[in-house]
Scaffold this motif. Structure first.
Motif, PDB file in Angstrom:
ATOM      1  N   GLN A  31     -27.130 -39.550  -1.091  1.00  0.00           N
ATOM      2  CA  GLN A  31     -28.079 -38.441  -1.166  1.00  0.00           C
ATOM      3  C   GLN A  31     -27.392 -37.077  -1.083  1.00  0.00           C
ATOM      4  N   TYR A  32     -26.207 -37.024  -0.507  1.00  0.00           N
ATOM      5  CA  TYR A  32     -25.498 -35.760  -0.295  1.00  0.00           C
ATOM      6  C   TYR A  32     -24.216 -35.802  -1.109  1.00  0.00           C
ATOM      7  N   MET A  34     -20.822 -33.634  -2.413  1.00  0.00           N
ATOM      8  CA  MET A  34     -19.959 -32.519  -2.059  1.00  0.00           C
ATOM      9  C   MET A  34     -18.819 -32.368  -3.059  1.00  0.00           C
ATOM     10  N   TYR A  36     -14.989 -30.813  -2.734  1.00  0.00           N
ATOM     11  CA  TYR A  36     -13.945 -30.242  -1.915  1.00  0.00           C
ATOM     12  C   TYR A  36     -12.824 -29.747  -2.830  1.00  0.00           C
ATOM     13  N   TYR A  49     -22.028 -28.166  -1.522  1.00  0.00           N
ATOM     14  CA  TYR A  49     -22.705 -29.437  -1.381  1.00  0.00           C
ATOM     15  C   TYR A  49     -24.107 -29.314  -1.965  1.00  0.00           C
ATOM     16  N   TYR A  51     -27.941 -31.467  -1.987  1.00  0.00           N
ATOM     17  CA  TYR A  51     -28.779 -32.546  -1.464  1.00  0.00           C
ATOM     18  C   TYR A  51     -29.698 -33.015  -2.580  1.00  0.00           C
ATOM     19  N   ASN A  95     -27.079 -37.452   6.724  1.00  0.00           N
ATOM     20  CA  ASN A  95     -26.487 -36.254   7.335  1.00  0.00           C
ATOM     21  C   ASN A  95     -26.495 -36.378   8.848  1.00  0.00           C
ATOM     22  N   PHE A  96     -26.319 -37.590   9.342  1.00  0.00           N
ATOM     23  CA  PHE A  96     -26.357 -37.808  10.788  1.00  0.00           C
ATOM     24  C   PHE A  96     -25.139 -37.238  11.486  1.00  0.00           C
ATOM     25  N   GLY A  97     -24.155 -36.815  10.754  1.00  0.00           N
ATOM     26  CA  GLY A  97     -22.978 -36.198  11.354  1.00  0.00           C
ATOM     27  C   GLY A  97     -21.807 -37.140  11.449  1.00  0.00           C
ATOM     28  N   ASN A  98     -22.066 -38.391  11.775  1.00  0.00           N
ATOM     29  CA  ASN A  98     -20.966 -39.348  11.828  1.00  0.00           C
ATOM     30  C   ASN A  98     -20.915 -40.178  10.551  1.00  0.00           C
ATOM     31  N   GLU A  99     -21.492 -39.609   9.502  1.00  0.00           N
ATOM     32  CA  GLU A  99     -21.554 -40.352   8.244  1.00  0.00           C
ATOM     33  C   GLU A  99     -20.174 -40.503   7.615  1.00  0.00           C
ATOM     34  N   LYS A 100     -20.033 -41.598   6.916  1.00  0.00           N
ATOM     35  CA  LYS A 100     -18.803 -41.871   6.196  1.00  0.00           C
ATOM     36  C   LYS A 100     -18.901 -41.196   4.826  1.00  0.00           C
ATOM     37  N   LEU A 101     -17.876 -40.444   4.478  1.00  0.00           N
ATOM     38  CA  LEU A 101     -17.793 -39.857   3.146  1.00  0.00           C
ATOM     39  C   LEU A 101     -17.040 -40.804   2.230  1.00  0.00           C
ATOM     40  N   PHE A 103     -14.989 -40.679  -1.203  1.00  0.00           N
ATOM     41  CA  PHE A 103     -14.347 -39.681  -2.058  1.00  0.00           C
ATOM     42  C   PHE A 103     -13.979 -40.258  -3.416  1.00  0.00           C
ATOM     43  N   GLY A 104     -13.985 -39.384  -4.423  1.00  0.00           N
ATOM     44  CA  GLY A 104     -13.308 -39.682  -5.670  1.00  0.00           C
ATOM     45  C   GLY A 104     -11.810 -39.481  -5.488  1.00  0.00           C
TER      46      GLY A 104
END
Lengths: 113, 118
Positions: A31-32, A34, A36, A49, A51, A95-101, A103-104
């Motif tokens: 859902q989110y 980003m 970088y 980012y 949403y 977006n709980f904060g401890n979410e796993k990102l 990456f490409g």
């Protein structure tokens, strides 16, 4: 198949050109989204980012998300030599904060003066 | 400004050595992360921590352990370094739950430690 696919480049464009960077993904729960930017010998820094679906603009940068196609893009207008960097897309479910990102692999971009 | 610092920029170790990578953040963030970055593979999560003394495995925890005794410090430990652990290691931190669904708590990254295991 990787969850997030990104063309690694390298991509070289002349100064002033419009740059398009893209990622595709397979997990519909994301859902989110980003983007970088990582300069050489530095850590990544968040550029933008988004949403859910839609467009988001910030100066010369536009982030676009198409959830139906599972496709995200970053557009850079009037590209500058200072935009030369590696661009990483990343996405996550919550977006709980401890979410796993997730990456490409990153696209290395060079803007030629 | 959020600052995430890592103890070394470059590190060279021998196979079998125990290696400690230290990360410190100065913004009272609840969450801290360790990633490794390799060409063609991108960033991969090794471990993360959402509170002091709490840890969770990421995607590639094998061969690594972590320690978080204080909120601002998160250590990555290679118990017995191997050549396939040669990589760029990145630490990151973020705040806890975002205030609204549409907002996102950014992960702030340190400059990285380039580890070479010979």
């Amino acid at each position: 198949q990787k969850e997030v696919e990104q063309d690694p480049g390298p991509l070289s464009v002349p100064e002033g050109a419009i740059v398009s960077l893209n990622c595709t993904y397979s997990n519909s729960a994301f859902q989110y989204f980003m983007w970088y930017r990582q300069y050489s010998r530095k850590g990544p820094e968040l550029l933008m980012y988004t949403y859910s679906s839609g467009n988001k603009e910030d100066g010369r940068f536009t982030a676009q998300v198409d959830k139906s196609s599972k496709y995200i893009s970053l557009f850079i207008r009037d590209s500058q030599p200072s935009d030369s960097a590696t661009y990483l897309c990343a996405m996550t479910i919550s977006n709980f904060g401890n979410e796993k990102l997730t990456f490409g692999t990153g696209t290395r971009l060079t803007i030629i003066p | 400004d959020v600052k995430v610092t890592q103890s070394s920029r470059y590190l060279v170790k021998r196979t079998g050595e125990k290696v400690f990578l230290e990360c410190v953040q100065d913004m009272d963030h609840e969450n801290m992360f360790w990633y490794r970055q390799d060409p063609g593979l991108g960033l991969r999560l090794i471990y993360f921590s959402y509170d002091v003394k709490m840890k969770e495995k990421g995607d590639i925890p094998e061969g690594y352990s972590v320690s978080r005794e204080k909120k601002e410090r998160f250590s990555l430990i290679l118990e017995s370094a191997s050549t396939n652990q040669t990589s760029m290691y990145l630490c990151a931190s973020s705040r806890g739950l975002a205030p609204v669904q549409s907002s996102y708590n950014e992960q702030f990254f340190g400059p990285g430690t380039r580890l070479t295991v010979l």
